[in-house]
Design a protein around this motif. Structure first.
Motif, PDB file in Angstrom:
ATOM      1  N   SER A  88       2.840   8.167   7.520  1.00  0.00           N
ATOM      2  CA  SER A  88       1.782   8.143   8.105  1.00  0.00           C
ATOM      3  C   SER A  88       0.890   6.360   8.233  1.00  0.00           C
ATOM      4  O   SER A  88       1.902   5.854   7.791  1.00  0.00           O
ATOM      5  CB  SER A  88       0.570   8.111   6.859  1.00  0.00           C
ATOM      6  N   GLY A  89       0.410   6.045   8.857  1.00  0.00           N
ATOM      7  CA  GLY A  89      -0.300   4.455   8.777  1.00  0.00           C
ATOM      8  C   GLY A  89       0.406   4.086   7.493  1.00  0.00           C
ATOM      9  O   GLY A  89       0.170   3.323   7.228  1.00  0.00           O
ATOM     10  N   LEU A  90      -1.140   4.296   6.880  1.00  0.00           N
ATOM     11  CA  LEU A  90      -0.907   4.360   5.036  1.00  0.00           C
ATOM     12  C   LEU A  90      -0.315   3.244   4.474  1.00  0.00           C
ATOM     13  O   LEU A  90      -0.005   3.473   3.815  1.00  0.00           O
ATOM     14  CB  LEU A  90      -2.508   5.299   4.522  1.00  0.00           C
ATOM     15  N   ILE A  93       0.672   0.749   5.259  1.00  0.00           N
ATOM     16  CA  ILE A  93       0.054   0.252   4.840  1.00  0.00           C
ATOM     17  C   ILE A  93       0.877  -0.354   2.855  1.00  0.00           C
ATOM     18  O   ILE A  93       1.409  -1.470   2.818  1.00  0.00           O
ATOM     19  CB  ILE A  93      -1.216  -0.011   4.150  1.00  0.00           C
ATOM     20  N   GLU A 157      -6.384  -7.438   8.901  1.00  0.00           N
ATOM     21  CA  GLU A 157      -6.123  -6.369  10.197  1.00  0.00           C
ATOM     22  C   GLU A 157      -7.583  -7.730  11.322  1.00  0.00           C
ATOM     23  O   GLU A 157      -8.222  -7.358  11.200  1.00  0.00           O
ATOM     24  CB  GLU A 157      -7.139  -5.358   9.545  1.00  0.00           C
ATOM     25  N   SER A 161     -11.065  -2.475  11.993  1.00  0.00           N
ATOM     26  CA  SER A 161     -10.842  -1.053  12.755  1.00  0.00           C
ATOM     27  C   SER A 161     -12.267  -0.477  13.282  1.00  0.00           C
ATOM     28  O   SER A 161     -12.685   0.657  13.499  1.00  0.00           O
ATOM     29  CB  SER A 161     -10.049   0.106  12.432  1.00  0.00           C
ATOM     30  N   ASP A 186      -1.856  -5.511  10.025  1.00  0.00           N
ATOM     31  CA  ASP A 186      -2.710  -4.291  10.435  1.00  0.00           C
ATOM     32  C   ASP A 186      -2.589  -4.745  12.008  1.00  0.00           C
ATOM     33  O   ASP A 186      -3.665  -4.581  12.224  1.00  0.00           O
ATOM     34  CB  ASP A 186      -3.393  -3.353   9.345  1.00  0.00           C
ATOM     35  N   THR A 188      -2.698  -2.438  14.389  1.00  0.00           N
ATOM     36  CA  THR A 188      -2.843  -1.393  14.517  1.00  0.00           C
ATOM     37  C   THR A 188      -3.747  -1.180  16.076  1.00  0.00           C
ATOM     38  O   THR A 188      -3.241  -0.126  17.281  1.00  0.00           O
ATOM     39  CB  THR A 188      -3.799  -0.007  14.346  1.00  0.00           C
ATOM     40  N   ALA A 208      -0.670   1.676  12.923  1.00  0.00           N
ATOM     41  CA  ALA A 208      -0.679   3.802  12.250  1.00  0.00           C
ATOM     42  C   ALA A 208      -0.422   4.231  13.219  1.00  0.00           C
ATOM     43  O   ALA A 208      -0.827   3.696  14.772  1.00  0.00           O
ATOM     44  CB  ALA A 208      -1.736   3.631  11.839  1.00  0.00           C
ATOM     45  N   THR A 210       0.336   6.790  14.783  1.00  0.00           N
ATOM     46  CA  THR A 210      -1.145   7.945  14.593  1.00  0.00           C
ATOM     47  C   THR A 210      -1.374   7.886  15.771  1.00  0.00           C
ATOM     48  O   THR A 210      -2.059   8.318  16.270  1.00  0.00           O
ATOM     49  CB  THR A 210      -1.135   8.294  13.395  1.00  0.00           C
ATOM     50  N   LYS A 211      -2.120   6.474  16.020  1.00  0.00           N
ATOM     51  CA  LYS A 211      -3.517   6.510  17.147  1.00  0.00           C
ATOM     52  C   LYS A 211      -2.701   6.157  18.349  1.00  0.00           C
ATOM     53  O   LYS A 211      -1.938   6.598  18.831  1.00  0.00           O
ATOM     54  CB  LYS A 211      -3.743   5.175  16.583  1.00  0.00           C
ATOM     55  N   LEU A 220       1.200  12.439  12.445  1.00  0.00           N
ATOM     56  CA  LEU A 220       0.660  10.924  12.046  1.00  0.00           C
ATOM     57  C   LEU A 220       1.725  10.690  11.780  1.00  0.00           C
ATOM     58  O   LEU A 220       3.092  10.896  11.732  1.00  0.00           O
ATOM     59  CB  LEU A 220       0.379  11.367  10.147  1.00  0.00           C
ATOM     60  N   LEU A 221       2.144   9.072  11.906  1.00  0.00           N
ATOM     61  CA  LEU A 221       3.419   8.367  11.503  1.00  0.00           C
ATOM     62  C   LEU A 221       2.919   6.850  11.610  1.00  0.00           C
ATOM     63  O   LEU A 221       1.993   6.653  11.719  1.00  0.00           O
ATOM     64  CB  LEU A 221       4.292   8.027  12.949  1.00  0.00           C
ATOM     65  N   TYR A 338     -11.681  11.608  11.746  1.00  0.00           N
ATOM     66  CA  TYR A 338     -11.723  10.222  11.566  1.00  0.00           C
ATOM     67  C   TYR A 338     -10.362   9.867  12.121  1.00  0.00           C
ATOM     68  O   TYR A 338      -9.381   9.188  11.267  1.00  0.00           O
ATOM     69  CB  TYR A 338     -10.911   9.881  10.006  1.00  0.00           C
ATOM     70  N   TRP A 340      -8.054   8.110  16.248  1.00  0.00           N
ATOM     71  CA  TRP A 340      -8.465   6.968  17.334  1.00  0.00           C
ATOM     72  C   TRP A 340      -7.609   6.840  18.354  1.00  0.00           C
ATOM     73  O   TRP A 340      -5.864   7.505  17.841  1.00  0.00           O
ATOM     74  CB  TRP A 340      -9.450   5.859  17.587  1.00  0.00           C
TER      75      TRP A 340
HETATM   76  C1  PLP Z   1      -6.175   0.668  11.577  1.00  0.00           C
HETATM   77  C2  PLP Z   1      -5.300   1.513  10.680  1.00  0.00           C
HETATM   78  N1  PLP Z   1      -4.637   1.565  10.055  1.00  0.00           N
HETATM   79  C3  PLP Z   1      -4.344   2.298   9.737  1.00  0.00           C
HETATM   80  C4  PLP Z   1      -4.487   3.428   9.277  1.00  0.00           C
HETATM   81  C5  PLP Z   1      -4.117   4.852   9.051  1.00  0.00           C
HETATM   82  O1  PLP Z   1      -2.971   5.518   9.677  1.00  0.00           O
HETATM   83  P1  PLP Z   1      -2.602   6.881   8.739  1.00  0.00           P
HETATM   84  O2  PLP Z   1      -4.379   8.248   9.472  1.00  0.00           O
HETATM   85  O3  PLP Z   1      -1.770   7.136  10.254  1.00  0.00           O
HETATM   86  O4  PLP Z   1      -2.430   7.465   7.572  1.00  0.00           O
HETATM   87  C6  PLP Z   1      -5.872   4.288  10.283  1.00  0.00           C
HETATM   88  C7  PLP Z   1      -6.192   5.177  10.224  1.00  0.00           C
HETATM   89  O5  PLP Z   1      -7.721   5.642  10.779  1.00  0.00           O
HETATM   90  C8  PLP Z   1      -6.083   2.725  10.908  1.00  0.00           C
HETATM   91  O6  PLP Z   1      -7.416   3.013  11.601  1.00  0.00           O
END
Ligand code: PLP
Length: 395
Positions: A88-90, A93, A157, A161, A186, A188, A208, A210-211, A220-221, A338, A340
């Motif tokens: 996942s994106g998190l 991080i 970042e 976001s 970040d 993304t 992320a 994921t977006k 999710l990635l 939640y 995008w």
């Molecule tokens: C800027 C940003 N970084 C990281 C993430 C985390 O990504 P993930 O949802 O894949 O964990 C998000 C998720 O909304 C995000 O907006």
């Protein structure tokens, strides 16, 4: 068809790279796409190969041809020495912070960071003996004054976001590097297509996937690309943590990669059209979009970025919560959720006051974040126009 040479991989422009990188007809027996290689066990032909530790694939947690395909392509478009994939994106991080920091270290974290990243800093990193200080995202080279002898990482970042402040990443990176600290971004919002992280001084860039890489809201990635200085340490950390993403998700992300530039450019075009339309609405106080010439972040955005995505925010003129709910609840095309970067439009109310600690968030009215998708822009405007009528009726 000739195999793509290393020279061609660097010469080709980004759209051609997105289509051709990370696939090789030899590996795929002539099929166009790399399939999702599933697997824990990888077989060795003999004892000598097993003991040599030279076989390319050894176990499912250490990578597959599917993960390699995406990592290779992502590194090329990011200008990185290498890329690791996580679920996942998190998680991306988290692994970047785990790579850069050790017990006793200090982290400078932008106040505009993705909020759940703060939870990791305030709780887990703290428990591991790492102290976090949040800083004003607009600090620029003033970051130097916040450095401590044990500051080992600066996290940026840009744009944030939700609040979309554009950080001066080259200035922050120059100060951080002069101090010996690692710079993590970040990226993304822009993706490597609109902001080249490593060319601007970033050591590790988080995406992320994921977006916009996914683009279809169905996976999710996370990806972390790194420069030559940091890649070995990043790869080792991620390998030891043994958190590979699912093969189907990587396969779908590779599919998203092929059309990412087209979708991103369209999201930019649609996003700007909607931002201009919203700017002229009497219900709107301000549109926060770095590509608008009067946005406070516009000059830096123009200097460092080559495009804007479809994510931006709007401050409404003061109005009761029930009026905002009336606007949002009746929308036909904008979903509320939640995430995008998908093909479908989203809108979400947000409020940074709940978590900011280094800066005060006082926008002057209720705030909405839009992720503009691929629907017809006139349909999107009409949906919002009806929403504004509901807002006025409920105010
Ligand atoms: C800027 C940003 N970084 C990281 C993430 C985390 O990504 P993930 O949802 O894949 O964990 C998000 C998720 O909304 C995000 O907006």
């Amino acid at each position: 068809m000739k195999k793509l040479s290393d020279e061609a991989k660097t010469r080709l422009r980004s759209r051609s790279r997105l289509v051709h990188l990370g696939r090789d007809a030899e590996t795929t027996l002539g099929f166009v796409n790399v399939p999702p290689f599933r697997g824990s066990t990888v077989l060795f032909p003999d004892v000598a190969t097993l003991k040599s530790r030279k076989q390319r694939y050894t176990y499912g947690t250490h990578g597959t041809p599917t993960t390699d395909a995406l990592s290779e392509a992502w590194s090329a478009i990011s200008g990185a020495a290498g890329t690791t994939l996580v679920p996942s994106g998190l998680a991306a991080i988290v692994v970047s912070l785990m790579t850069a920091l050790s017990a006793g270290d200090h982290l400078l974290m932008t106040d505009s960071a993705y909020q759940p990243a703060r939870n990791f800093c305030n709780d887990t990193l703290k428990r591991m003996g790492v102290e976090t200080t949040y800083y004003d995202p607009l600090v620029g080279s003033g970051i130097a004054a916040l450095m401590r002898p044990n500051t080992k990482a600066v996290f940026v970042e840009a744009p944030g976001s939700q609040s979309l402040e554009v950080q001066d990443i080259p200035a922050i990176a120059a100060s951080a590097h002069a101090h010996g600290a690692c710079v993590i971004a970040d990226n993304t919002w822009a993706t490597p297509l609109f902001f080249s992280p490593h060319a601007h001084g970033v050591d590790m860039a988080v995406e992320a996937g994921t977006k916009y890489l996914s683009g279809h809201s169905d996976l999710l990635l996370g990806l972390v690309s790194a420069n030559a200085q940091w890649f070995a340490r990043l790869a080792k950390t991620v390998d030891q943590m043994a958190i590979p993403p699912g093969p189907e998700d990587v396969f779908l992300a590779l599919r998203g990669l092929r059309t990412m530039e087209l979708r991103l450019r369209e999201a930019e075009r649609q996003g700007l059209a909607l931002a201009h339309w919203l700017k002229d609405r009497p219900e709107v106080l301000r549109v926060i979009h770095p590509a608008l010439p009067d946005d406070p972040g516009h000059a830096i955005w123009k200097r460092d970025f080559s495009g804007s995505s479809g994510l931006f925010s709007v401050v409404l003129k003061p109005t009761p919560e029930r009026a905002v709910a009336a606007l949002l609840d009746g929308l036909e095309l904008f979903g509320m959720g939640y995430s995008w970067g998908g093909y479908e439009s989203l809108v979400i109310p947000f409020d940074c006051t709940n978590y900011r600690t280094a800066t005060r968030w006082a926008p002057g009215g209720p705030t909405l974040r839009f992720s503009v998708g691929l629907e017809d822009i006139e349909d999107l405007k009409e949906d919002l126009d009806r929403g504004f009528q509901r807002l006025a009726a409920a105010a």
